[in-house]
Design a protein around this motif. Structure first.
Motif, PDB file in Angstrom:
ATOM      1  N   GLU A  62       0.827  -1.201   0.000  1.00 30.30           N
ATOM      2  CA  GLU A  62       0.000   0.000   0.000  1.00 30.30           C
ATOM      3  C   GLU A  62       0.864   1.254   0.000  1.00 30.30           C
ATOM      4  OE1 GLU A  62      -0.470  -2.502   2.324  1.00 30.30           O
ATOM      5  OE2 GLU A  62      -2.197  -3.404   1.319  1.00 30.30           O
ATOM      6  N   GLU A  63       1.938   1.251   0.786  1.00 32.08           N
ATOM      7  CA  GLU A  63       2.843   2.400   0.843  1.00 32.08           C
ATOM      8  C   GLU A  63       3.542   2.614  -0.502  1.00 32.08           C
ATOM      9  OE1 GLU A  63       6.809   3.809   3.322  1.00 32.08           O
ATOM     10  OE2 GLU A  63       5.537   2.225   4.142  1.00 32.08           O
ATOM     11  N   HIS A  65       2.443   1.620  -3.433  1.00 36.12           N
ATOM     12  CA  HIS A  65       1.418   2.044  -4.383  1.00 36.12           C
ATOM     13  C   HIS A  65       1.106   3.531  -4.225  1.00 36.12           C
ATOM     14  CE1 HIS A  65      -2.527   2.554  -6.219  1.00 36.12           C
ATOM     15  NE2 HIS A  65      -2.256   1.480  -6.945  1.00 36.12           N
ATOM     16  N   SER A  66       0.987   4.008  -3.016  1.00 37.65           N
ATOM     17  CA  SER A  66       0.686   5.434  -2.809  1.00 37.65           C
ATOM     18  C   SER A  66       1.848   6.316  -3.261  1.00 37.65           C
ATOM     19  CB  SER A  66       0.324   5.707  -1.353  1.00 37.65           C
ATOM     20  OG  SER A  66       1.440   5.496  -0.521  1.00 37.65           O
ATOM     21  N   GLN A  67       3.086   5.866  -3.061  1.00 39.28           N
ATOM     22  CA  GLN A  67       4.247   6.641  -3.531  1.00 39.28           C
ATOM     23  C   GLN A  67       4.268   6.719  -5.057  1.00 39.28           C
ATOM     24  OE1 GLN A  67       8.019   5.414  -1.943  1.00 39.28           O
ATOM     25  NE2 GLN A  67       7.201   5.233   0.141  1.00 39.28           N
ATOM     26  N   ALA A  69       1.653   6.588  -7.005  1.00 37.58           N
ATOM     27  CA  ALA A  69       0.560   7.482  -7.403  1.00 37.58           C
ATOM     28  C   ALA A  69       0.966   8.945  -7.201  1.00 37.58           C
ATOM     29  CB  ALA A  69      -0.689   7.158  -6.605  1.00 37.58           C
ATOM     30  N   GLU A  70       1.682   9.251  -6.102  1.00 39.05           N
ATOM     31  CA  GLU A  70       2.119  10.624  -5.830  1.00 39.05           C
ATOM     32  C   GLU A  70       3.147  11.114  -6.848  1.00 39.05           C
ATOM     33  OE1 GLU A  70       3.638  10.586  -1.865  1.00 39.05           O
ATOM     34  OE2 GLU A  70       1.664  10.250  -0.960  1.00 39.05           O
ATOM     35  N   ARG A  72       3.468  10.206 -10.012  1.00 30.82           N
ATOM     36  CA  ARG A  72       3.032  10.125 -11.410  1.00 30.82           C
ATOM     37  C   ARG A  72       3.039  11.511 -12.027  1.00 30.82           C
ATOM     38  NH1 ARG A  72      -1.553  11.054 -14.265  1.00 30.82           N
ATOM     39  NH2 ARG A  72      -2.710  11.562 -12.389  1.00 30.82           N
TER      40      ARG A  72
END
Length: 131
Positions: A62-63, A65-67, A69-70, A72
């Motif tokens: 999850e961490e 994946h969020s990095q 997304a940030e 992109r």
């Protein structure tokens, strides 16, 4: 040897009824309609090819994946992000690959070869349609 039968109403050396002789051959990109020739144009959509990669690390998927997304970039889409876990099992790393998806243009030409010649370096042809 059987004798050849002569068909009535057909003169010697005549073409069979299904074969049609054309007075003019159409050029590539032309369509024959009734008495005239209609010029067909091809239109293509092209897109700029640009790829960026970003490496991230985190304690969980999850961490990571969020990095990803940030980080992109605008106009880009995440197309792949294979993950690796360290030998100790504490950190997960991933290399995110982003492709540009926002810049498209239309080009037109009479043939596919002419369309291909119009595609600039660093761009790709997405699809072609007849207009």
């Amino acid at each position: 040897m059987p004798s050849a039968k002569r068909c009535e109403g057909v003169r010697e050396g005549a073409l069979p009824p299904r074969v049609v002789r054309s007075r003019t051959l159409p050029r590539p990109g032309d369509v024959r309609r009734r008495a005239g020739i209609l010029r067909v144009m091809l239109r293509a959509t092209i897109r700029q090819v640009e790829v960026r990669e970003v490496e991230v690390a985190g304690e969980s998927l999850e961490e990571v994946h969020s990095q990803l997304a940030e980080q992109r970039p605008d106009g880009f889409e995440l197309v792949k992000a294979p993950v690796k876990m360290t030998a100790t099992g504490g950190t997960i790393t991933a290399v995110g690959t982003y492709h540009r998806r926002d810049k498209t243009q239309e080009i037109s030409a009479a043939t596919r070869d002419e369309l291909a010649a119009l595609v600039p370096e660093g761009w790709t042809m997405l699809h072609v349609q007849t207009v």
